[in-house]
Design a protein around this motif. Structure first.
Motif, PDB file in Angstrom:
ATOM      1  N   UNK A 196    -101.743  87.004 -61.297  1.00  0.00           N
ATOM      2  CA  UNK A 196    -100.749  87.875 -60.675  1.00  0.00           C
ATOM      3  C   UNK A 196     -99.789  87.000 -59.874  1.00  0.00           C
ATOM      4  N   UNK A 197     -98.533  87.397 -59.828  1.00  0.00           N
ATOM      5  CA  UNK A 197     -97.519  86.624 -59.114  1.00  0.00           C
ATOM      6  C   UNK A 197     -96.826  87.526 -58.095  1.00  0.00           C
ATOM      7  N   UNK A 198     -96.826  87.102 -56.851  1.00  0.00           N
ATOM      8  CA  UNK A 198     -96.116  87.808 -55.788  1.00  0.00           C
ATOM      9  C   UNK A 198     -94.861  87.032 -55.430  1.00  0.00           C
ATOM     10  N   UNK A 199     -93.733  87.694 -55.490  1.00  0.00           N
ATOM     11  CA  UNK A 199     -92.464  87.088 -55.079  1.00  0.00           C
ATOM     12  C   UNK A 199     -92.057  87.719 -53.752  1.00  0.00           C
ATOM     13  N   UNK A 200     -91.662  86.890 -52.822  1.00  0.00           N
ATOM     14  CA  UNK A 200     -91.369  87.397 -51.484  1.00  0.00           C
ATOM     15  C   UNK A 200     -90.328  86.508 -50.816  1.00  0.00           C
ATOM     16  N   UNK A 201     -89.835  86.960 -49.699  1.00  0.00           N
ATOM     17  CA  UNK A 201     -88.800  86.204 -48.999  1.00  0.00           C
ATOM     18  C   UNK A 201     -89.060  86.245 -47.502  1.00  0.00           C
ATOM     19  N   UNK A 202     -88.482  85.271 -46.823  1.00  0.00           N
ATOM     20  CA  UNK A 202     -88.622  85.181 -45.376  1.00  0.00           C
ATOM     21  C   UNK A 202     -87.334  84.601 -44.812  1.00  0.00           C
ATOM     22  N   UNK A 203     -86.914  85.093 -43.655  1.00  0.00           N
ATOM     23  CA  UNK A 203     -85.732  84.570 -42.975  1.00  0.00           C
ATOM     24  C   UNK A 203     -86.167  83.525 -41.956  1.00  0.00           C
ATOM     25  N   UNK A 234     -75.276  76.489 -42.122  1.00  0.00           N
ATOM     26  CA  UNK A 234     -75.084  77.663 -42.972  1.00  0.00           C
ATOM     27  C   UNK A 234     -75.193  78.975 -42.195  1.00  0.00           C
ATOM     28  N   UNK A 235     -74.998  78.901 -40.891  1.00  0.00           N
ATOM     29  CA  UNK A 235     -74.948  80.127 -40.099  1.00  0.00           C
ATOM     30  C   UNK A 235     -76.108  80.330 -39.153  1.00  0.00           C
ATOM     31  N   UNK A 236     -77.105  79.438 -39.203  1.00  0.00           N
ATOM     32  CA  UNK A 236     -78.204  79.527 -38.250  1.00  0.00           C
ATOM     33  C   UNK A 236     -79.458  80.163 -38.788  1.00  0.00           C
ATOM     34  N   UNK A 237     -79.333  81.017 -39.811  1.00  0.00           N
ATOM     35  CA  UNK A 237     -80.495  81.664 -40.413  1.00  0.00           C
ATOM     36  C   UNK A 237     -80.325  81.658 -41.924  1.00  0.00           C
ATOM     37  N   UNK A 238     -81.380  81.289 -42.633  1.00  0.00           N
ATOM     38  CA  UNK A 238     -81.333  81.270 -44.096  1.00  0.00           C
ATOM     39  C   UNK A 238     -82.469  82.119 -44.639  1.00  0.00           C
ATOM     40  N   UNK A 239     -82.245  82.700 -45.789  1.00  0.00           N
ATOM     41  CA  UNK A 239     -83.298  83.476 -46.459  1.00  0.00           C
ATOM     42  C   UNK A 239     -83.909  82.626 -47.554  1.00  0.00           C
ATOM     43  N   UNK A 240     -85.209  82.400 -47.435  1.00  0.00           N
ATOM     44  CA  UNK A 240     -85.940  81.614 -48.408  1.00  0.00           C
ATOM     45  C   UNK A 240     -86.737  82.533 -49.335  1.00  0.00           C
ATOM     46  N   UNK A 241     -86.705  82.241 -50.627  1.00  0.00           N
ATOM     47  CA  UNK A 241     -87.427  83.018 -51.633  1.00  0.00           C
ATOM     48  C   UNK A 241     -88.597  82.199 -52.145  1.00  0.00           C
ATOM     49  N   UNK A 242     -89.802  82.761 -52.022  1.00  0.00           N
ATOM     50  CA  UNK A 242     -91.018  82.040 -52.360  1.00  0.00           C
ATOM     51  C   UNK A 242     -91.826  82.796 -53.413  1.00  0.00           C
ATOM     52  N   UNK A 243     -92.794  82.080 -53.981  1.00  0.00           N
ATOM     53  CA  UNK A 243     -93.678  82.645 -55.006  1.00  0.00           C
ATOM     54  C   UNK A 243     -95.117  82.323 -54.630  1.00  0.00           C
ATOM     55  N   UNK A 244     -96.001  83.307 -54.759  1.00  0.00           N
ATOM     56  CA  UNK A 244     -97.424  83.068 -54.547  1.00  0.00           C
ATOM     57  C   UNK A 244     -98.186  83.517 -55.789  1.00  0.00           C
TER      58      UNK A 244
END
Length: 252
Positions: A196-203, A234-244
């Motif tokens: 199973x693959x979970x895709x998620x993001x974090x700021x 890039x504005x101080x906050x970036x959104x990172x996209x990760x995979x588990x």
């Protein structure tokens, strides 16, 4: 240190700063734990073995779910912090290859973002011996960067930082999830129950980027600073996209 110099990954990196590791690593996504509950491996009363437990990113949720946990961590400082955070866990300071375990004493074994440091020829046989006849071995890892997500300006900057490095052979690499699943089942001790693959993001703000990237064993201090500067630019906050990716295995 020359920012272009390659840094050889080494597990001792994590033990140097347990509090930094604890603060920098984001928790595993809720969707992963929901999937594990659906698989029936988070039932209260089960006995779990957490291999390469770090500061307890998996140990804590396992305890919260009502499992009893034996956490194995080779880093003395990490293990000490783990025991402080989760006194209900039994903490063993040892490598997964060397730890003394009860035969058929565990219902569930977990390797959470740690299997790449282990000698599978040794560890798989030891895990199988430690599990009950119907035990499960759960292997997952966080991949910091989702190759299926749109390339963000921050990821472009990360790519530029990595591209400046000298080449180095990373002995941890076992290919992708399919290749890892084949390696985990090659000895005939386990069979894949589910992938199973979970895709998620974090700021992450600049401090969060610095804290997280400092936990990467192959990143130098100069590279970590460059990643933090990229977030600031890039504005101080970036959104990172990760995979588990999760590989759920049944003992044979």
């Amino acid at each position: 240190m020359d920012p272009s110099a390659a840094r050889v990954p080494h597990p001792g990196h994590f033990d140097a700063d347990p509090s930094g590791y604890e603060a920098g690593r984001p928790p595993y996504p809720d969707a992963l734990w929901a999937r594990l509950r659906a698989l029936g491996v988070l039932r209260p009363g089960l006995h779990a073995l957490d291999l390469g437990a770090g500061t307890g990113q998996a140990t804590g949720p396992l305890l919260t779910a009502g499992l009893s946990v034996t956490a194995v961590e080779p880093g003395e400082r990490l293990a000490r912090r783990l025991a402080e955070r989760f006194p209900a866990a039994r903490v063993l300071v040892a490598r997964a290859e060397d730890v003394e375990l009860s035969r058929a004493g565990y219902d569930v074994a977990v390797a959470a973002t740690s299997i790449h440091w282990m000698d599978l020829d040794v560890v798989l046989a030891r895990v199988r011996e430690a599990l009950t006849s119907d035990g499960r071995f759960l292997v997952w890892r966080t991949e910091f960067g989702d190759p299926t997500a749109s390339l963000t300006p921050f990821r472009e900057r990360v790519g530029e930082i990595v591209a400046r490095r000298a080449p180095v052979v990373d002995v941890r690499r076992r290919g992708g999830t399919a290749e890892l699943a084949r390696a985990l089942t090659a000895g005939g001790l386990f069979a894949v129950e589910e992938i199973d693959v979970t895709r998620w993001s974090v700021d992450l703000d600049e401090a969060g980027v610095r804290a997280l990237f400092a936990t990467f064993s192959d990143w130098s201090e100069a590279e970590v600073a460059a990643a933090g500067a990229a977030a600031r630019d890039l504005g101080g906050t970036v959104r990172e996209h990760y995979v588990t990716p999760l590989i759920a295995l049944r003992a044979i």
